[in-house]
Scaffold this motif. Structure first.
Motif, PDB file in Angstrom:
ATOM      1  N   VAL A 121      -2.110 -40.091  -9.347  1.00  0.00           N
ATOM      2  CA  VAL A 121      -1.290 -40.811  -8.378  1.00  0.00           C
ATOM      3  C   VAL A 121      -2.162 -41.616  -7.426  1.00  0.00           C
ATOM      4  N   GLY A 122      -3.304 -41.054  -7.051  1.00  0.00           N
ATOM      5  CA  GLY A 122      -4.165 -41.793  -6.143  1.00  0.00           C
ATOM      6  C   GLY A 122      -5.360 -41.004  -5.666  1.00  0.00           C
ATOM      7  N   ASP A 123      -6.295 -41.742  -5.084  1.00  0.00           N
ATOM      8  CA  ASP A 123      -7.499 -41.187  -4.465  1.00  0.00           C
ATOM      9  C   ASP A 123      -7.498 -41.604  -3.007  1.00  0.00           C
ATOM     10  N   ARG A 124      -7.976 -40.736  -2.174  1.00  0.00           N
ATOM     11  CA  ARG A 124      -8.114 -41.072  -0.754  1.00  0.00           C
ATOM     12  C   ARG A 124      -9.407 -40.478  -0.215  1.00  0.00           C
ATOM     13  N   MET A 125     -10.024 -41.197   0.688  1.00  0.00           N
ATOM     14  CA  MET A 125     -11.148 -40.672   1.456  1.00  0.00           C
ATOM     15  C   MET A 125     -10.615 -40.413   2.856  1.00  0.00           C
ATOM     16  N   LEU A 126     -10.591 -39.158   3.243  1.00  0.00           N
ATOM     17  CA  LEU A 126     -10.050 -38.771   4.537  1.00  0.00           C
ATOM     18  C   LEU A 126     -11.165 -38.308   5.459  1.00  0.00           C
ATOM     19  N   PRO A 127     -11.073 -38.633   6.742  1.00  0.00           N
ATOM     20  CA  PRO A 127     -12.133 -38.223   7.666  1.00  0.00           C
ATOM     21  C   PRO A 127     -12.152 -36.716   7.866  1.00  0.00           C
ATOM     22  N   ALA A 128     -13.359 -36.182   7.974  1.00  0.00           N
ATOM     23  CA  ALA A 128     -13.564 -34.765   8.291  1.00  0.00           C
ATOM     24  C   ALA A 128     -14.624 -34.700   9.380  1.00  0.00           C
ATOM     25  N   GLY A 129     -14.344 -35.326  10.499  1.00  0.00           N
ATOM     26  CA  GLY A 129     -15.314 -35.434  11.580  1.00  0.00           C
ATOM     27  C   GLY A 129     -15.924 -36.826  11.578  1.00  0.00           C
ATOM     28  N   ASP A 130     -16.892 -37.035  12.472  1.00  0.00           N
ATOM     29  CA  ASP A 130     -17.515 -38.351  12.602  1.00  0.00           C
ATOM     30  C   ASP A 130     -18.397 -38.725  11.413  1.00  0.00           C
ATOM     31  N   ASN A 131     -19.133 -37.772  10.881  1.00  0.00           N
ATOM     32  CA  ASN A 131     -20.136 -38.074   9.862  1.00  0.00           C
ATOM     33  C   ASN A 131     -19.774 -37.560   8.476  1.00  0.00           C
ATOM     34  N   ALA A 132     -18.535 -37.156   8.268  1.00  0.00           N
ATOM     35  CA  ALA A 132     -18.176 -36.580   6.971  1.00  0.00           C
ATOM     36  C   ALA A 132     -16.811 -37.089   6.531  1.00  0.00           C
ATOM     37  N   GLN A 133     -16.627 -37.108   5.231  1.00  0.00           N
ATOM     38  CA  GLN A 133     -15.343 -37.482   4.652  1.00  0.00           C
ATOM     39  C   GLN A 133     -15.005 -36.506   3.543  1.00  0.00           C
ATOM     40  N   ARG A 134     -13.727 -36.437   3.254  1.00  0.00           N
ATOM     41  CA  ARG A 134     -13.240 -35.542   2.204  1.00  0.00           C
ATOM     42  C   ARG A 134     -12.525 -36.399   1.169  1.00  0.00           C
ATOM     43  N   HIS A 135     -12.957 -36.291  -0.090  1.00  0.00           N
ATOM     44  CA  HIS A 135     -12.337 -37.040  -1.185  1.00  0.00           C
ATOM     45  C   HIS A 135     -11.171 -36.222  -1.734  1.00  0.00           C
ATOM     46  N   VAL A 136      -9.986 -36.810  -1.712  1.00  0.00           N
ATOM     47  CA  VAL A 136      -8.782 -36.135  -2.171  1.00  0.00           C
ATOM     48  C   VAL A 136      -8.180 -36.927  -3.319  1.00  0.00           C
ATOM     49  N   THR A 137      -7.800 -36.239  -4.369  1.00  0.00           N
ATOM     50  CA  THR A 137      -7.153 -36.862  -5.521  1.00  0.00           C
ATOM     51  C   THR A 137      -5.792 -36.203  -5.721  1.00  0.00           C
ATOM     52  N   PHE A 138      -4.774 -37.018  -5.979  1.00  0.00           N
ATOM     53  CA  PHE A 138      -3.429 -36.535  -6.237  1.00  0.00           C
ATOM     54  C   PHE A 138      -3.075 -36.807  -7.692  1.00  0.00           C
ATOM     55  N   TYR A 139      -2.496 -35.802  -8.350  1.00  0.00           N
ATOM     56  CA  TYR A 139      -2.050 -35.926  -9.734  1.00  0.00           C
ATOM     57  C   TYR A 139      -0.582 -35.514  -9.813  1.00  0.00           C
ATOM     58  N   ALA A 140       0.191 -36.242 -10.609  1.00  0.00           N
ATOM     59  CA  ALA A 140       1.566 -35.847 -10.926  1.00  0.00           C
ATOM     60  C   ALA A 140       1.500 -35.164 -12.290  1.00  0.00           C
ATOM     61  N   LEU A 141       1.945 -33.921 -12.339  1.00  0.00           N
ATOM     62  CA  LEU A 141       1.870 -33.115 -13.562  1.00  0.00           C
ATOM     63  C   LEU A 141       3.259 -32.721 -14.003  1.00  0.00           C
ATOM     64  N   ALA A 142       3.486 -32.788 -15.312  1.00  0.00           N
ATOM     65  CA  ALA A 142       4.767 -32.362 -15.878  1.00  0.00           C
ATOM     66  C   ALA A 142       4.507 -31.825 -17.280  1.00  0.00           C
ATOM     67  N   GLY A 143       5.471 -31.079 -17.799  1.00  0.00           N
ATOM     68  CA  GLY A 143       5.372 -30.565 -19.161  1.00  0.00           C
ATOM     69  C   GLY A 143       4.341 -29.459 -19.295  1.00  0.00           C
ATOM     70  N   TYR A 144       4.479 -28.405 -18.538  1.00  0.00           N
ATOM     71  CA  TYR A 144       3.528 -27.295 -18.620  1.00  0.00           C
ATOM     72  C   TYR A 144       3.579 -26.679 -20.003  1.00  0.00           C
ATOM     73  N   LYS A 145       2.421 -26.598 -20.638  1.00  0.00           N
ATOM     74  CA  LYS A 145       2.358 -26.041 -22.006  1.00  0.00           C
ATOM     75  C   LYS A 145       1.611 -24.719 -22.065  1.00  0.00           C
ATOM     76  N   GLY A 146       1.278 -24.162 -20.933  1.00  0.00           N
ATOM     77  CA  GLY A 146       0.605 -22.865 -20.882  1.00  0.00           C
ATOM     78  C   GLY A 146      -0.886 -23.018 -20.721  1.00  0.00           C
ATOM     79  N   GLN A 147      -1.533 -21.899 -20.514  1.00  0.00           N
ATOM     80  CA  GLN A 147      -2.978 -21.873 -20.280  1.00  0.00           C
ATOM     81  C   GLN A 147      -3.674 -22.307 -21.538  1.00  0.00           C
TER      82      GLN A 147
END
Length: 166
Positions: free
Chosen positions: A140-166
């Motif tokens: 769905v998307g990638d985002r770089m979010l702030p985690a203080g002044d000198n750090a960022q957190r990379h977040v990725t969102f996925y849309a998942l469907a059709g669970y087929k098991g482990q």
């Protein structure tokens, strides 16, 4: 007589340390530090992660394709989402690839009975192993979010469907 002097010096040292700790935590992420890394980076930015997740849930709902659940494969992300999205009606679940390793995997695991689609929130750059367990995987998307002044957190969102098991 010397013991009273040591006691007073100890109280002064401890009062100064207490003041530094209170000032440091009260201004975490607001005062630039001379260091290249922020010692509070692990504790900052989680509200931004939750708001980005809330925005993704809102976009999907506005498009008429709401997510049935939010899924996380990281204990700390699950905990922060549960806290900051506590007023969100969409359930927040933990990915459990085997026996439970933490409280969230035990009390709110993703199961085959969970309706689709689910929104996977990931803070690691590597593709998660959970993707192999679904027939439909959309990044769905990638985002770089702030985690203080000198750090960022990379977040990725996925849309998942059709669970087929482990």
């Amino acid at each position: 007589d010397g013991a009273w002097g040591w006691l007073k010096a100890s109280f002064i040292v401890h009062a100064v340390m207490l003041a530094l700790i209170v000032f440091g935590t009260a201004t975490a992420g607001q005062v630039p530090l001379p260091l290249k890394t922020d010692p509070f980076a692990r504790t900052l930015g989680w509200r931004d992660l939750a708001e980005a997740t809330r925005a993704e849930l809102g976009k999907a709902a506005a498009a008429g394709k709401p997510y049935a659940a939010v899924l996380s494969d990281d204990r700390s992300v699950t905990a922060e989402l549960l806290y900051y999205l506590r007023d969100e009606p969409t359930p927040i679940l933990a990915w459990r690839p085997g026996p439970p390793h933490d409280h969230f995997e035990m009390t709110r695991p993703f199961t085959a009975a969970t309706p689709s689609p689910v929104l996977l929130v990931r803070v690691d750059d590597d593709p998660p192993p959970a993707l192999k367990s679904f027939t439909s995987v959309d990044k769905v998307g990638d985002r770089m979010l702030p985690a203080g002044d000198n750090a960022q957190r990379h977040v990725t969102f996925y849309a998942l469907a059709g669970y087929k098991g482990q």
